[in-house]
Design an enzyme around this catalytic site. Structure first.
Site, short mmCIF file in Angstrom:
data_model
loop_
_atom_site.label_atom_id
_atom_site.label_comp_id
_atom_site.label_asym_id
_atom_site.label_seq_id
_atom_site.Cartn_x
_atom_site.Cartn_y
_atom_site.Cartn_z
N GLU A 3 33.12 45.51 24.75
CA GLU A 3 32.24 45.88 23.65
C GLU A 3 30.79 45.44 23.87
O GLU A 3 29.89 45.85 23.13
CB GLU A 3 32.77 45.30 22.34
CG GLU A 3 34.06 45.98 21.88
CD GLU A 3 34.62 45.40 20.60
OE1 GLU A 3 34.24 44.28 20.24
OE2 GLU A 3 35.43 46.08 19.96
N GLU A 7 51.67 36.77 34.93
CA GLU A 7 50.94 35.56 34.53
C GLU A 7 51.38 34.31 35.29
O GLU A 7 50.79 33.25 35.13
CB GLU A 7 51.08 35.31 33.03
CG GLU A 7 52.47 34.91 32.59
CD GLU A 7 52.50 34.61 31.09
OE1 GLU A 7 52.93 33.49 30.75
OE2 GLU A 7 52.10 35.46 30.29
#
Length: 270
Positions: free
Chosen positions: A78, A109
């Site tokens: 953004e 992960e």
């Protein structure tokens, strides 16, 4: 027992009526901004170091897995449309790559080496900052990435929701937002995720303001990527210059940003 894994303060959730479910979730959510407030000094200390590094060409790099990784990707993605910065000035890297944004990638992960490899895929800059995001503070992908970044002389930070986690011990600036047990036990996409989102908002927004990407309270460098934003930019120019809507709109479109349009206007006035 990690705080993020501790048992919910509520039980027999399936027997609650809908209004009680929603009210109790909201009751827990209200605790989040109060927990964030407690760590504002730690957030400030990190931002104070990020800004001069970015002014010298450094990047802000978020690394995370699962919900934490997705939040980092969201915040990073953004920044270009909001502040008109290059797409790679703020990066969000998630364990498992872009596929993991929408679908879990098994065991992604658990590799402590992969985050640094992902960072190197974008090149190495000794002014970069790496912020590891992990609600538990125990994710190997994130811990390994922060550890290696620190070993290579980069500024490091962390955002966790457990106190004294392994990730916090690795980061130069540890931000620990302890929000307590989740409404659904262990569901850290809830309060922990909200806390991480708030902290990320504070970091990126304050960094961009301090780097001059906001004038007054306006996003003067925002990208004009749709009609709504063109209309918003036009209103900004009208307020700043006193021009009528048509003239302000034409000036915005010709100059490409609110900042450039207003600078052009005042230059012509002088």
């Amino acid at each position: 027992m990690k705080v993020t894994e501790s048992t919910s303060l509520y039980d027999n959730l399936e027997q609650m009526n809908l209004l009680d479910l929603l009210r109790n979730i909201n009751k827990e959510d209200k605790k989040v901004p109060l927990a964030v407030e407690k760590v504002i000094p730690e957030i400030s200390a990190l931002v104070e170091e990020i800004v001069p590094r970015m002014e010298k060409g450094g990047r802000l790099i978020y690394i995370g897995a699962g919900t934490s990784g997705r939040l980092g990707v969201l915040d990073a993605s953004e920044c270009p449309p909001t502040y008109g910065v290059p797409f790679d000035m703020v990066l969000g890297l998630i364990a498992g790559g872009d596929t993991a944004i929408r679908r879990a990638v098994e065991n992604a992960e658990d590799d402590p080496e992969q985050a640094w490899n992902d960072i190197l895929g974008y090149g190495f800059n000794d002014q970069d900052t790496v912020v590891g995001i992990a609600a538990s503070g125990t994710t190997p992908y994130v811990i390994g990435g922060v550890r290696t970044a620190k070993a290579n002389g980069l500024l490091t930070g962390s955002i966790t929701c457990n106190p004294d986690s392994p990730l916090s011990q690795e980061a130069a600036h540890a931000i620990e937002v302890v929000v307590g047990p989740e409404f659904v036990t262990g569901s850290t996409r809830m309060k922990a995720g909200t806390a991480q989102k708030l902290v990320l908002n504070m970091i990126s927004t304050s960094v961009m303001i301090k780097m001059g990407r906001v004038k007054g309270n306006k996003m003067v460098d925002m990208q004009l990527s749709n009609k709504k934003l063109v209309q918003r930019g036009t209103r900004m120019i009208m307020e700043a210059t006193g021009l009528d809507e048509h003239t302000a709109n034409q000036l915005l479109l010709s100059e490409g940003s609110v900042r450039k349009a207003t600078e052009y206007f005042y230059k012509k006035q002088n």
